[in-house]
Design a protein around this motif. Structure first.
Motif, short mmCIF file in Angstrom:
data_model
loop_
_atom_site.label_atom_id
_atom_site.label_comp_id
_atom_site.label_asym_id
_atom_site.label_seq_id
_atom_site.Cartn_x
_atom_site.Cartn_y
_atom_site.Cartn_z
N TYR A 435 28.06 -33.88 -42.98
CA TYR A 435 28.05 -32.63 -43.72
C TYR A 435 29.09 -31.65 -43.18
CZ TYR A 435 26.10 -29.04 -46.75
OH TYR A 435 25.93 -28.10 -47.74
N ARG A 436 30.14 -32.19 -42.69
CA ARG A 436 31.33 -31.44 -42.28
C ARG A 436 32.48 -32.42 -42.27
NH1 ARG A 436 32.75 -26.56 -40.11
NH2 ARG A 436 30.58 -25.89 -40.08
N LYS A 437 33.67 -31.95 -42.63
CA LYS A 437 34.84 -32.82 -42.66
C LYS A 437 35.06 -33.41 -41.27
CE LYS A 437 39.40 -32.87 -44.84
NZ LYS A 437 40.13 -33.67 -43.86
N ASN A 438 35.49 -34.66 -41.24
CA ASN A 438 35.56 -35.40 -39.98
C ASN A 438 36.46 -34.75 -38.93
OD1 ASN A 438 37.47 -36.67 -42.12
ND2 ASN A 438 38.45 -37.18 -40.18
N ASP A 439 37.49 -34.02 -39.35
CA ASP A 439 38.43 -33.45 -38.37
C ASP A 439 38.07 -32.03 -37.97
OD1 ASP A 439 39.08 -32.17 -40.71
OD2 ASP A 439 41.17 -32.83 -40.77
N ALA A 440 36.85 -31.60 -38.29
CA ALA A 440 36.36 -30.28 -37.87
C ALA A 440 35.26 -30.46 -36.82
CB ALA A 440 35.81 -29.50 -39.06
N VAL A 441 35.27 -29.62 -35.80
CA VAL A 441 34.23 -29.67 -34.77
C VAL A 441 32.88 -29.43 -35.42
CG1 VAL A 441 33.36 -28.58 -32.66
CG2 VAL A 441 35.82 -28.97 -32.95
N LEU A 442 31.87 -30.17 -34.98
CA LEU A 442 30.54 -30.10 -35.58
C LEU A 442 29.52 -29.55 -34.58
CD1 LEU A 442 28.44 -30.93 -37.81
CD2 LEU A 442 28.32 -33.15 -36.67
N ASP A 443 28.81 -28.50 -34.97
CA ASP A 443 27.67 -28.02 -34.20
C ASP A 443 26.42 -28.72 -34.74
OD1 ASP A 443 29.27 -26.33 -32.75
OD2 ASP A 443 28.79 -24.54 -33.91
N PHE A 444 25.79 -29.51 -33.89
CA PHE A 444 24.59 -30.27 -34.30
C PHE A 444 23.40 -29.70 -33.55
CE2 PHE A 444 21.50 -33.64 -34.37
CZ PHE A 444 21.70 -34.28 -35.59
N ASP A 445 22.56 -28.97 -34.27
CA ASP A 445 21.41 -28.31 -33.66
C ASP A 445 20.16 -29.14 -33.90
OD1 ASP A 445 19.17 -26.50 -33.14
OD2 ASP A 445 20.71 -24.93 -33.02
N LEU A 446 19.60 -29.66 -32.83
CA LEU A 446 18.44 -30.55 -32.92
C LEU A 446 17.23 -29.87 -33.54
CD1 LEU A 446 18.85 -32.13 -29.38
CD2 LEU A 446 19.16 -33.35 -31.55
N ALA A 447 17.15 -28.56 -33.40
CA ALA A 447 16.01 -27.83 -33.99
C ALA A 447 16.22 -27.60 -35.47
CB ALA A 447 15.81 -26.50 -33.26
N LYS A 448 17.42 -27.24 -35.86
CA LYS A 448 17.68 -26.90 -37.25
C LYS A 448 17.63 -28.11 -38.18
CE LYS A 448 20.35 -22.66 -36.57
NZ LYS A 448 19.34 -21.81 -37.24
#
Length: 598
Positions: A435-448
């Motif tokens: 759910y974000r373009k592959n070349d963009a840094v991804l914030d993955f929040d385990l709670a959200k």
């Protein structure tokens, strides 16, 4: 009923064909020059939905070659299109964009085509050339970490997408089982082997892998070999320990990938390039040398800090500047061993020899500087026949309620893929990694990612599918003959008259469903599976919005109308179309389409 109703299975392609027919008519009456290049003509959704259903750039891209003003040419094209049975209105915007509004019957028939096609809706039928997608390819020196996780999901979803679009796909994992890092693995495993035999190994020495994941490897070595390795020199025990350690690491990696529902067709060993049937790396260098693509020479001193592969000496160099790279690249180290690049050239030459001219490599964020040289190498070993697309997967920042997640004790210095999957489930991991373009840094929040809210995209899309199934279950009270079996229900609903679906929200949902074939084509061509995730969220949002509109304020818009089974059936057909597309799209992402949400 409109003419050529079979075309409504792909409205965008059908309208593009109509635009092309209008252009051909202008050529026939000499309003356009014969032989004009129409390959750049597109039909797309307009940027502003209020401008119409579709837009074409035909006048804008053809005007210069035609020697006409774009708006004048747009008027001529519009005049042809206004006579088409599908077209309700044609408007010209700005300097010459052509906006089209189609008759509602087009969208109704597109919905019926989507329902009838079911799981094959938007599936490509014309098989293109075979494509090799290489992804993950993590060093077999430890468990998969969360960064590997993103590359694994991206590569797997891309392979799914390409296969669905009609391409024969091979999913490949390149096992980096040669080089210094696997010798370090063997020495680290040998230390755990001594530990398993009861020796006090003390703190793990600097330079070895400290993670507890090697404890089972040490035990396995102890069970298999007993104390027999203790009295041997390193040169004797290292090959066998390395083999066993790599096998066990790869078994662990395969198990981790299986938990994420990621699979590969081929596992290619780097060591096989220099062992077994012959030295493929040396043979590749010899072939390139014979073709004038490898030579002996010196590299000029680099500007700034010298790269790791620069040495001020006469050496074997690949003429990569002849194929688009910035500098030529060394193929042998000063000790005579091959560089990593040399092995990578031989590996990609092997892919080409296996019949792959379309190559996709999925790499981590730290490999961006390696792209040009590898693309140059692929051009060289294939005489320009093969193309390599490198997709860089950026870093994942792992959070919990906005706070960085601490490192894993088991792995030693990172959070493992398995820990993340075990905590939030594979569906949340897979969807959010896409759910974000592959070349963009991804914030993955385990709670959200486990919240049950609109702000959690994976929940919102899955809830869309589950809500559709709930509508079908509840509709049995009004339409008792509605089949419980999904295939039978779809067959019934595909033949239901849809003339009463005339609410703007209903038309918008039908348009959204009809966009799916074009979305698949575009995402596959661009190698961008994130487009599917974005589309599914928008479709689910539109579906939820229409469901909500049928609440207390507008009960006449409910999907189930108690005293009107015919209107209910028509609206159930709309729900079926949305449900089917959500199911297919989620399947491409490797995410479950649940019938209920708990």
């Amino acid at each position: 009923m409109l003419e050529n109703t079979s075309e409504t299975s792909h409205v965008f392609a059908a309208v593009l064909a109509r635009v092309q027919a209008a252009l051909e008519a202008l050529v026939a009456d000499e309003s356009l020059p014969a032989g004009i290049d129409r390959s750049r003509v597109l039909v797309e959704p307009p940027r502003d939905a209020s401008h119409g259903d579709l837009a074409t750039n035909a006048a804008m891209v053809l005007a210069k070659e035609a020697g006409q003003k774009p708006r004048d040419l747009a008027e001529a094209i519009a005049e042809k299109l206004r006579a088409d049975a599908w077209v309700l209105r044609v408007d010209i915007a700005g300097p010459g964009f052509i906006n089209l509004t189609l008759r509602p019957a087009v969208w109704r028939e597109a919905l019926q085509a989507a329902i009838a096609a079911g799981s094959d809706y938007a599936r490509g039928t014309a098989a293109g050339s075979p494509v090799n997608v290489e992804y993950v390819s993590a060093n077999p020196t430890g468990p998969m970490h969360v960064g590997h996780c993103r590359g694994a999901v991206f590569g797997d979803a891309l392979a799914n997408l390409l296969a669905f679009a009609g391409r024969p796909v091979t999913r490949e994992y390149y096992i980096n089982d040669a080089g210094a890092q696997v010798d370090v693995l063997a020495r680290s495993a040998f230390l755990r082997y001594r530990e398993a035999l009861g020796q006090d190994i003390g703190p793990i020495p600097e330079g070895l892998y400290p993670g507890d994941y090697l404890v089972p490897v040490g035990r396995a070595l102890a069970e298999a070999c007993g104390p027999s390795l203790l009295d041997k020199a390193e040169a004797e025990w290292l090959p066998e320990v390395r083999r066993i350690a790599i096998d066990m690491m790869m078994a662990m990696i395969r198990d981790d990938l299986a938990a994420l529902n990621v699979r590969h067709d081929e596992f290619f060993s780097e060591r096989s390039l220099i062992e077994g049937d012959g030295d493929q790396v040396g043979a590749t260098i010899a072939t390139l040398r014979a073709e004038g693509k490898v030579y002996q020479g010196r590299l000029p001193p680099p500007k700034g800090a010298p790269p790791e592969d620069w040495e001020d000496r006469e050496q074997t160099l690949f003429r990569s500047t002849g194929f688009g790279d910035d500098i030529d690249r060394p193929l042998e180290k000063s000790d005579g061993s091959y560089t990593y690049f040399a092995s990578d050239i031989a590996y990609h030459k092997n892919k080409v020899a296996r019949g792959f001219l379309d190559l996709i490599d999925v790499w981590g964020a730290d490999h961006g500087g390696y792209i040009k040289r590898m693309q140059a190498a692929v051009k060289a070993v294939s005489d320009g026949k093969a193309a390599l697309d490198v997709k860089i997967v950026q870093l994942v920042k792992l959070l919990r309620a906005g706070q960085p997640v601490k490192m894993s004790k088991r792995a030693g210095d990172f959070v493992t893929l398995r820990e993340v999957v075990d905590e939030v489930g594979k569906d949340a991991v897979r969807f959010m990694m896409l759910y974000r373009k592959n070349d963009a840094v991804l914030d993955f929040d385990l709670a959200k990612v486990i919240e049950q809210s609109r702000d959690n995209p994976v929940f919102y899309v899955q809830y869309g599918h589950a809500r559709a199934q709930s509508v079908f279950r509840n509709a049995k009270a009004v339409v008792p003959e509605l089949p419980t079996d999904a295939a039978a229900r779809a067959a019934l609903l595909a033949a239901v008259p849809l003339d009463r679906l005339d609410d703007p929200g209903e038309i918008a949902l039908m348009r959204a469903v009809a966009q799916f074939p074009r979305l698949i084509e575009a995402a596959a061509a661009a190698h961008e599976p994130h487009r599917v995730a974005f589309y599914l969220y928008e479709l689910a949002s539109d579906f939820h919005a229409q469901y909500t509109r049928g609440g207390k304020d507008s009960p006449h818009l409910r999907f189930i109308i108690q005293d009107d089974p015919q209107l209910t059936l028509a609206r159930l057909a709309l729900v079926q179309g949305v449900s089917s597309v959500l199911s297919v799209g989620l399947g491409l992402l490797g995410v479950e389409a649940p019938d209920e949400m708990r």
